[in-house]
Scaffold this motif. Structure first.
Motif, mmCIF file in Angstrom:
data_model
loop_
_atom_site.group_PDB
_atom_site.id
_atom_site.type_symbol
_atom_site.label_atom_id
_atom_site.label_comp_id
_atom_site.label_asym_id
_atom_site.label_seq_id
_atom_site.Cartn_x
_atom_site.Cartn_y
_atom_site.Cartn_z
ATOM 1 N N UNK A 77 0.826 -1.078 -0.085
ATOM 2 C CA UNK A 77 -0.019 -0.159 -0.078
ATOM 3 C C UNK A 77 0.901 1.333 0.164
ATOM 4 N N UNK A 78 1.824 1.297 0.920
ATOM 5 C CA UNK A 78 2.638 2.467 0.927
ATOM 6 C C UNK A 78 3.366 2.885 -0.337
ATOM 7 N N UNK A 79 3.853 1.696 -0.936
ATOM 8 C CA UNK A 79 4.709 1.935 -2.335
ATOM 9 C C UNK A 79 3.703 2.306 -3.386
ATOM 10 N N UNK A 80 2.518 1.444 -3.188
ATOM 11 C CA UNK A 80 1.452 2.389 -4.401
ATOM 12 C C UNK A 80 1.322 3.748 -4.200
ATOM 13 N N UNK A 81 1.177 4.243 -2.954
ATOM 14 C CA UNK A 81 0.830 5.517 -2.782
ATOM 15 C C UNK A 81 1.883 6.572 -3.051
ATOM 16 N N UNK A 82 3.429 5.934 -3.010
ATOM 17 C CA UNK A 82 4.590 6.685 -3.304
ATOM 18 C C UNK A 82 4.442 6.875 -5.001
ATOM 19 N N UNK A 83 4.224 5.731 -5.333
ATOM 20 C CA UNK A 83 4.481 5.630 -6.973
ATOM 21 C C UNK A 83 3.360 6.398 -7.686
ATOM 22 N N UNK A 84 2.259 6.133 -7.283
ATOM 23 C CA UNK A 84 0.837 6.829 -7.729
ATOM 24 C C UNK A 84 0.916 8.637 -7.441
ATOM 25 N N UNK A 85 1.026 8.698 -6.210
ATOM 26 C CA UNK A 85 0.926 10.197 -5.886
ATOM 27 C C UNK A 85 2.110 10.925 -5.743
ATOM 28 N N UNK A 86 3.249 10.449 -5.749
ATOM 29 C CA UNK A 86 4.531 11.001 -5.579
ATOM 30 C C UNK A 86 4.610 12.115 -4.680
ATOM 31 N N UNK A 87 4.287 11.991 -3.539
ATOM 32 C CA UNK A 87 4.657 13.081 -2.315
ATOM 33 C C UNK A 87 5.848 13.674 -2.454
ATOM 34 N N UNK A 88 5.587 15.043 -2.005
ATOM 35 C CA UNK A 88 7.046 16.070 -1.707
ATOM 36 C C UNK A 88 7.351 15.281 -0.148
ATOM 37 N N UNK A 89 6.649 14.987 0.465
ATOM 38 C CA UNK A 89 7.200 14.729 2.048
ATOM 39 C C UNK A 89 5.987 13.452 2.511
ATOM 40 N N UNK A 90 6.687 12.801 3.442
ATOM 41 C CA UNK A 90 5.965 11.841 4.162
ATOM 42 C C UNK A 90 6.227 12.176 5.703
ATOM 43 N N UNK A 91 4.848 12.282 6.574
ATOM 44 C CA UNK A 91 5.063 12.155 7.873
ATOM 45 C C UNK A 91 4.325 11.081 8.465
ATOM 46 N N UNK A 92 5.005 10.210 9.333
ATOM 47 C CA UNK A 92 4.448 9.101 9.946
ATOM 48 C C UNK A 92 4.427 9.646 11.838
ATOM 49 N N UNK A 93 3.325 9.595 12.092
ATOM 50 C CA UNK A 93 2.776 10.199 13.409
ATOM 51 C C UNK A 93 2.811 9.325 14.447
ATOM 52 N N UNK A 94 3.930 8.541 14.716
ATOM 53 C CA UNK A 94 3.916 7.838 15.973
ATOM 54 C C UNK A 94 3.570 6.254 15.782
ATOM 55 N N UNK A 95 3.957 5.641 17.020
ATOM 56 C CA UNK A 95 3.789 4.090 16.971
ATOM 57 C C UNK A 95 4.007 3.457 15.661
ATOM 58 N N UNK A 96 5.264 3.660 15.164
ATOM 59 C CA UNK A 96 5.948 2.969 14.151
ATOM 60 C C UNK A 96 5.800 1.562 14.386
ATOM 61 N N UNK A 97 6.460 1.073 15.623
ATOM 62 C CA UNK A 97 6.701 -0.123 16.221
ATOM 63 C C UNK A 97 5.518 -0.501 17.392
ATOM 64 N N UNK A 98 5.188 -1.662 17.423
ATOM 65 C CA UNK A 98 4.104 -2.172 18.325
ATOM 66 C C UNK A 98 4.903 -2.623 19.861
ATOM 67 N N UNK A 99 6.100 -2.865 19.529
ATOM 68 C CA UNK A 99 7.104 -3.483 20.797
ATOM 69 C C UNK A 99 8.211 -2.752 20.906
ATOM 70 N N UNK A 100 8.322 -1.524 20.565
ATOM 71 C CA UNK A 100 9.439 -0.736 20.663
ATOM 72 C C UNK A 100 9.916 -0.639 22.074
ATOM 73 N N UNK A 101 9.066 -0.321 23.213
ATOM 74 C CA UNK A 101 9.384 -0.062 24.329
ATOM 75 C C UNK A 101 10.148 -1.376 24.952
ATOM 76 N N UNK A 102 9.766 -2.515 24.451
ATOM 77 C CA UNK A 102 10.215 -3.855 25.230
ATOM 78 C C UNK A 102 11.549 -4.340 24.648
ATOM 79 N N UNK A 103 12.225 -4.074 23.477
ATOM 80 C CA UNK A 103 13.155 -4.571 22.867
ATOM 81 C C UNK A 103 14.468 -4.123 23.412
ATOM 82 N N UNK A 104 15.205 -5.192 23.200
ATOM 83 C CA UNK A 104 16.872 -4.684 23.419
ATOM 84 C C UNK A 104 17.495 -3.889 22.288
ATOM 85 N N UNK A 105 18.801 -3.573 22.441
ATOM 86 C CA UNK A 105 19.346 -2.924 21.382
ATOM 87 C C UNK A 105 19.372 -3.484 19.927
#
Length: 367
Positions: free
Chosen positions: A80-108
């Motif tokens: 879906x993301x690549x389709x949006x990038x290829x079809x709409x060709x945005x200048x900038x992408x903003x991702x508003x948090x919770x990229x990860x589901x378990x980021x707070x629990x992971x080790x390095x």
């Protein structure tokens, strides 16, 4: 023998086409139905910015979720993301948090692997900028942020707690919502100091003749900023949200836990006064909502961006926003429901079976 081989090849090619359509082309078909909204502006074309906004991708980590669920959801979001990038060709992408589901629990090591997966799944062209805001699932809520977890997110995702971004004459302020707790911790104090600095720069750009503006470092013209973060601004619940993708009843009337489900009223008033945004965008709730805010003479809209993941809702959404220094317009876009994908595949398979059956009967009639 040749007739049997020919039919098998037709059947095989038909099944391959169905697979390609349901797992690849369908995203392009749906994404192409959305469009960049038009705006009325006195700005030049070179100052028109096309921003693609999404939230809450919740990439599964090493602890929760079945491996197939992880594989399936990541494949869907990647396509879906690549389709949006290829079809709409945005200048900038903003991702508003919770990229990860378990980021707070992971080790390095686990977190570094997480980041590599994220950039592979959500790759952008070299001429497309991408900025991310931190979410509670990435580092933890304010009182549960483990030592080093925020620092590694800032380092690897290039996302400080307060970001001031200037693109094509428009200002963006990206915040760490957990830094808006309002106490005297180092995180919150540092964020407030950064906001005060940005507020001073914006004020001097707006009123350049001020006595305190002589030594202010600025190399931009003023336009009302756009505020972006993970949490919604202050509201008691989603009861006033009436969009089709708003939370269902009775969940919509459930009271928010302030500073966990939304910013406090004090933090919201502070941001309204210091930033004076023309519009705000957030995520966190996984649902859509349009709120009107009014603090003294400052009035602006806030858009809650629904989750981009099929794990969180059956109809993931994203936003296409056309932005000029003096205006903006947004368009909320949908992605295919999983039931639609399954039904499409089932119908196409049934049509293929009917076609093969009829061809068999016609072949018998000829001979």
């Amino acid at each position: 023998m040749r007739r049997i081989t020919k039919k098998l090849l037709k059947c095989l090619f038909g099944l391959i086409f169905i697979g390609l359509y349901c797992e690849y082309f369908i995203y392009y078909v749906v994404v192409a139905q959305c469009y960049w909204p038009a705006i009325e502006s006195n700005a030049e074309n070179s100052e028109i910015l096309k921003a693609f906004i999404l939230a809450d991708t919740h990439l599964l980590g090493p602890y929760r979720g079945h491996w197939f669920d992880k594989l399936r959801r990541e494949w869907q979001m990647h396509q879906a993301f690549q389709a949006i990038i290829n079809v709409h060709n945005p200048d900038v992408v903003f991702i508003l948090g919770d990229l990860f589901d378990e980021g707070e629990w992971t080790d390095e090591k686990q977190f570094e692997d997480y980041v590599v997966r994220f950039y592979n799944l959500f790759a952008v062209p070299n001429d497309t900028k991408m900025y991310v805001a931190v979410g509670n699932h990435d580092v933890g809520f304010h009182n549960r942020i483990r030592r080093g977890s925020l620092q590694r997110f800032v380092k690897l995702l290039k996302s400080p707690s307060v970001q001031h971004i200037y693109l094509k004459g428009s200002h963006f302020v990206l915040l760490n919502s957990m830094a808006m707790q309002g106490d005297s911790c180092r995180l919150c104090t540092g964020a407030r100091n950064s906001i005060e600095k940005i507020s001073g720069q914006l004020k001097c750009a707006r009123e350049p003749g001020g006595a305190l503006c002589k030594d202010v470092d600025r190399n931009f013209t003023y336009s009302q900023p756009i505020l972006m973060q993970h949490f919604p601004l202050y509201r008691l619940s989603d009861a006033e949200c009436t969009e089709p993708d708003a939370p269902p009843l009775p969940e919509r009337n459930k009271l928010f836990r302030i500073k966990i489900d939304a910013l406090s009223k004090e933090a919201t008033e502070y941001l309204a006064e210091k930033i004076q945004p023309r519009v705000a965008f957030g995520g966190h709730t996984h649902h859509g909502c349009l709120q009107e805010h009014s603090y003294n003479s400052i009035k602006f809209e806030e858009h809650s961006v629904p989750s981009f993941s099929w794990r969180n809702r059956p109809d993931p959404k994203y936003m296409l926003v056309t932005i000029a220094p003096d205006s903006y317009a947004e368009n909320k876009c949908g992605l295919p429901k999983e039931t639609t994908i399954i039904m499409t595949g089932a119908i196409m398979t049934l049509l293929l079976i009917i076609y093969m059956f009829k061809e068999r009967r016609i072949g018998r009639g000829i001979f």
